[in-house]
Design an enzyme around this catalytic site. Structure first.
Site, PDB file in Angstrom:
ATOM      1  N   HIS A 152      50.095 -77.633  68.723  1.00 37.24           N
ATOM      2  CA  HIS A 152      51.496 -77.307  68.400  1.00 37.24           C
ATOM      3  C   HIS A 152      51.601 -76.697  66.993  1.00 37.24           C
ATOM      4  O   HIS A 152      52.285 -77.212  66.113  1.00 37.24           O
ATOM      5  CB  HIS A 152      52.379 -78.567  68.511  1.00 37.24           C
ATOM      6  CG  HIS A 152      53.818 -78.261  68.757  1.00 37.24           C
ATOM      7  ND1 HIS A 152      54.630 -79.027  69.578  1.00 37.24           N
ATOM      8  CD2 HIS A 152      54.631 -77.276  68.290  1.00 37.24           C
ATOM      9  CE1 HIS A 152      55.855 -78.524  69.590  1.00 37.24           C
ATOM     10  NE2 HIS A 152      55.885 -77.456  68.803  1.00 37.24           N
ATOM     11  N   GLU A 173      52.679 -85.099  73.732  1.00 30.79           N
ATOM     12  CA  GLU A 173      52.008 -84.792  72.462  1.00 30.79           C
ATOM     13  C   GLU A 173      51.996 -86.043  71.594  1.00 30.79           C
ATOM     14  O   GLU A 173      52.973 -86.793  71.607  1.00 30.79           O
ATOM     15  CB  GLU A 173      52.747 -83.655  71.746  1.00 30.79           C
ATOM     16  CG  GLU A 173      52.695 -82.354  72.543  1.00 30.79           C
ATOM     17  CD  GLU A 173      53.358 -81.170  71.832  1.00 30.79           C
ATOM     18  OE1 GLU A 173      53.805 -81.342  70.681  1.00 30.79           O
ATOM     19  OE2 GLU A 173      53.420 -80.097  72.425  1.00 30.79           O
ATOM     20  N   ARG A 201      57.206 -74.787  75.277  1.00 33.33           N
ATOM     21  CA  ARG A 201      57.303 -76.225  75.450  1.00 33.33           C
ATOM     22  C   ARG A 201      56.423 -76.700  76.587  1.00 33.33           C
ATOM     23  O   ARG A 201      56.387 -76.082  77.654  1.00 33.33           O
ATOM     24  CB  ARG A 201      58.753 -76.642  75.776  1.00 33.33           C
ATOM     25  CG  ARG A 201      59.596 -76.880  74.538  1.00 33.33           C
ATOM     26  CD  ARG A 201      59.062 -78.077  73.736  1.00 33.33           C
ATOM     27  NE  ARG A 201      59.761 -78.272  72.481  1.00 33.33           N
ATOM     28  CZ  ARG A 201      59.488 -77.633  71.334  1.00 33.33           C
ATOM     29  NH1 ARG A 201      58.519 -76.744  71.270  1.00 33.33           N
ATOM     30  NH2 ARG A 201      60.163 -77.909  70.236  1.00 33.33           N
TER      31      ARG A 201
HETATM   32  P1  NAD Z   1      66.036 -69.056  72.473  1.00 33.54           P
HETATM   33  O1  NAD Z   1      67.074 -70.044  72.853  1.00 33.54           O
HETATM   34  O2  NAD Z   1      66.363 -67.993  71.489  1.00 33.54           O
HETATM   35  O3  NAD Z   1      65.480 -68.335  73.783  1.00 33.54           O
HETATM   36  C1  NAD Z   1      65.199 -69.018  74.976  1.00 33.54           C
HETATM   37  C2  NAD Z   1      65.429 -68.049  76.117  1.00 33.54           C
HETATM   38  O4  NAD Z   1      65.078 -68.703  77.328  1.00 33.54           O
HETATM   39  C3  NAD Z   1      66.904 -67.601  76.241  1.00 33.54           C
HETATM   40  O5  NAD Z   1      67.003 -66.196  76.265  1.00 33.54           O
HETATM   41  C4  NAD Z   1      67.336 -68.200  77.571  1.00 33.54           C
HETATM   42  O6  NAD Z   1      68.261 -67.392  78.268  1.00 33.54           O
HETATM   43  C5  NAD Z   1      66.016 -68.293  78.307  1.00 33.54           C
HETATM   44  N1  NAD Z   1      66.057 -69.226  79.416  1.00 33.54           N
HETATM   45  C6  NAD Z   1      66.726 -70.400  79.517  1.00 33.54           C
HETATM   46  N2  NAD Z   1      66.533 -70.937  80.734  1.00 33.54           N
HETATM   47  C7  NAD Z   1      65.713 -70.094  81.396  1.00 33.54           C
HETATM   48  C8  NAD Z   1      65.147 -70.105  82.711  1.00 33.54           C
HETATM   49  N3  NAD Z   1      65.406 -71.089  83.578  1.00 33.54           N
HETATM   50  N4  NAD Z   1      64.344 -69.091  83.066  1.00 33.54           N
HETATM   51  C9  NAD Z   1      64.083 -68.066  82.200  1.00 33.54           C
HETATM   52  N5  NAD Z   1      64.612 -67.991  80.955  1.00 33.54           N
HETATM   53  C10 NAD Z   1      65.401 -69.000  80.565  1.00 33.54           C
HETATM   54  O7  NAD Z   1      64.787 -69.915  71.989  1.00 33.54           O
HETATM   55  P2  NAD Z   1      63.576 -69.385  71.106  1.00 33.54           P
HETATM   56  O8  NAD Z   1      63.917 -69.523  69.686  1.00 33.54           O
HETATM   57  O9  NAD Z   1      63.144 -68.070  71.618  1.00 33.54           O
HETATM   58  O10 NAD Z   1      62.481 -70.479  71.442  1.00 33.54           O
HETATM   59  C11 NAD Z   1      61.840 -70.448  72.687  1.00 33.54           C
HETATM   60  C12 NAD Z   1      60.984 -71.682  72.892  1.00 33.54           C
HETATM   61  O11 NAD Z   1      59.926 -71.683  71.942  1.00 33.54           O
HETATM   62  C13 NAD Z   1      61.702 -73.014  72.712  1.00 33.54           C
HETATM   63  O12 NAD Z   1      61.227 -73.914  73.700  1.00 33.54           O
HETATM   64  C14 NAD Z   1      61.253 -73.482  71.349  1.00 33.54           C
HETATM   65  O13 NAD Z   1      61.353 -74.860  71.204  1.00 33.54           O
HETATM   66  C15 NAD Z   1      59.817 -72.982  71.379  1.00 33.54           C
HETATM   67  N6  NAD Z   1      59.189 -72.863  70.062  1.00 33.54           N
HETATM   68  C16 NAD Z   1      57.939 -73.376  69.920  1.00 33.54           C
HETATM   69  C17 NAD Z   1      57.295 -73.260  68.712  1.00 33.54           C
HETATM   70  C18 NAD Z   1      55.925 -73.822  68.509  1.00 33.54           C
HETATM   71  O14 NAD Z   1      55.646 -74.359  67.460  1.00 33.54           O
HETATM   72  N7  NAD Z   1      55.033 -73.709  69.479  1.00 33.54           N
HETATM   73  C19 NAD Z   1      57.922 -72.626  67.638  1.00 33.54           C
HETATM   74  C20 NAD Z   1      59.189 -72.083  67.832  1.00 33.54           C
HETATM   75  C21 NAD Z   1      59.812 -72.196  69.072  1.00 33.54           C
HETATM   76  C1  MLT Z   2      60.176 -75.640  67.450  1.00 32.72           C
HETATM   77  O1  MLT Z   2      60.759 -75.849  68.520  1.00 32.72           O
HETATM   78  O2  MLT Z   2      60.733 -75.131  66.475  1.00 32.72           O
HETATM   79  C2  MLT Z   2      58.735 -75.975  67.385  1.00 32.72           C
HETATM   80  O3  MLT Z   2      58.437 -77.072  68.141  1.00 32.72           O
HETATM   81  C3  MLT Z   2      58.199 -76.006  66.008  1.00 32.72           C
HETATM   82  C4  MLT Z   2      57.897 -77.326  65.374  1.00 32.72           C
HETATM   83  O4  MLT Z   2      58.793 -77.994  64.897  1.00 32.72           O
HETATM   84  O5  MLT Z   2      56.726 -77.666  65.290  1.00 32.72           O
END
Ligand code: NAD
Ligand code: MLT
Length: 309
Positions: A277, A258, A229
């Site tokens: 993204h 964004e 993020r």
């Molecule tokens: P998740 O909830 O499974 O994992 C997040 C992890 O971050 C958890 O283990 C949590 O304990 C940890 N966390 C929370 N606060 C923290 C802190 N202060 N310091 C360190 N660690 C901390 O989530 P996920 O499914 O692994 O997704 C992770 C991120 O990726 C999210 O922000 C999600 O929105 C993003 N994401 C982005 C895309 C994209 O299109 N770029 C796609 C999927 C997910």
């Molecule tokens: C997500 O948090 O799942 C990502 O932002 C993916 C998206 O919806 O583009």
């Protein structure tokens, strides 16, 4: 009964809603006023990251039962306001995890081997073979900030690339990390040891600005990847760190605002690779999150248990 979809999702999800008897209305790139009008009689609202589900939007939604986030991050949804209005918020926490992990690994290679920069040079007729001396991931240390679903998938992939893994996540146990071949450490130690640091936390008040100038200085000589993020990493500090040679490079898929503005300090910095993204943008991931979100809308409206709420 109407379901309003305000960011594009895969047809499989829209079809599933129609098969369940819902009228599906799409309103992509609508302004706030148009959204408030469109949401008034909707029982379900489906968004990705492009729509801010604000308190005002929720106030206008007189019939709303559920907001479905076709993806993981719910930082664009005012959860407190939804709770006040008795509206369920449900995400799709599994469907795009592998896509996000693969994009992260791709971005590591992109920045460590300057692939986009070399592509641009060759496309403009320059055979700049002597100018790109990359960094191998093998035998390097990967610092993972946030060892949740995506972070763990990245750990598995990078472990098999021959990387040493060190992770910062205050909410998971050492046993879990060790099972993935990763050692848990404090944030400063992770950044100091890492050759490449990759961010996988949600955006919360606690993680906003987690990686700023002081943290980037600890990653001295390394690379920073953020496919989680925008807002977790200070973009001005990052651009300066790469420009000043504190970091070798960075690769970013997500941004504090964004779509990314043309004025962003990150654009045009030679060793900063950017994508718009795209982490979840694979056919498989989009089908997964769209169908899972549709299922949750159907369940909520039929008063059945909603997963991931
Ligand atoms: P998740 O909830 O499974 O994992 C997040 C992890 O971050 C958890 O283990 C949590 O304990 C940890 N966390 C929370 N606060 C923290 C802190 N202060 N310091 C360190 N660690 C901390 O989530 P996920 O499914 O692994 O997704 C992770 C991120 O990726 C999210 O922000 C999600 O929105 C993003 N994401 C982005 C895309 C994209 O299109 N770029 C796609 C999927 C997910
Ligand atoms: C997500 O948090 O799942 C990502 O932002 C993916 C998206 O919806 O583009």
């Amino acid at each position: 009964m109407k379901v309003l979809v305000t960011d594009p999702i895969a047809d499989a999800g829209l079809d599933r809603l129609r098969e369940a008897g819902f009228a599906v209305e799409t309103a992509y790139e609508a302004d706030e006023e148009a959204l408030q009008t469109a949401v008034r009689d909707a029982v379900g609202l489906i968004v990705r990251s492009g729509t801010d589900v604000t308190a005002e939007l929720l106030s206008a939604a007189e019939e709303l039962v559920i907001v479905g986030r076709a993806g993981i991050g719910v930082d664009n949804i005012d959860i407190d306001a939804a709770t006040e209005h008795g509206v369920i918020v449900a995400n799709a926490p599994e469907g795009n995890v592998r896509a996000a992990a693969e994009h992260t690994v791709a971005m590591m290679f992109a920045t460590a081997r300057s692939i986009p920069q070399a592509h641009v040079r060759l496309n403009t007729g320059e055979w700049a073979k002597g100018e790109f001396l990359g960094t191998e991931l093998n035998n390097k240390t990967l610092g993972i900030v946030g060892l949740g679903r995506v972070g763990q998938e990245v750990a598995r992939r990078c472990g098999s690339l021959g990387m040493e893994l060190v992770a910062y996540d205050p909410y998971i146990g050492a046993e879990r990390a060790n099972a993935l071949g990763a050692e848990l450490a404090e944030l400063d130690a992770v950044l100091e040891r890492a050759d490449i640091a990759t961010v996988h936390t949600p955006l919360t008040p606690e993680t906003e600005g987690l990686i700023g100038e002081a943290e980037l200085a600890k990653l001295d000589g390394g690379y920073l990847v953020n496919c989680a993020r925008g807002g977790v990493v200070d973009e001005h500090a990052l651009a300066t760190a790469v420009e000043d040679g504190v970091l070798n490079g960075a690769a970013l898929d997500v941004f504090a605002d964004e779509p990314l503005s043309e004025d962003s300090p990150l654009l045009g910095v030679d060793n900063v690779v950017v994508t718009p993204h795209l982490g979840a943008s694979t056919e498989a991931a989009q089908e997964n999150v769209a169908t899972s979100t549709a299922d949750q809308i159907v369940a909520a409206v039929n008063d059945e248990p909603v997963m991931n709420a």
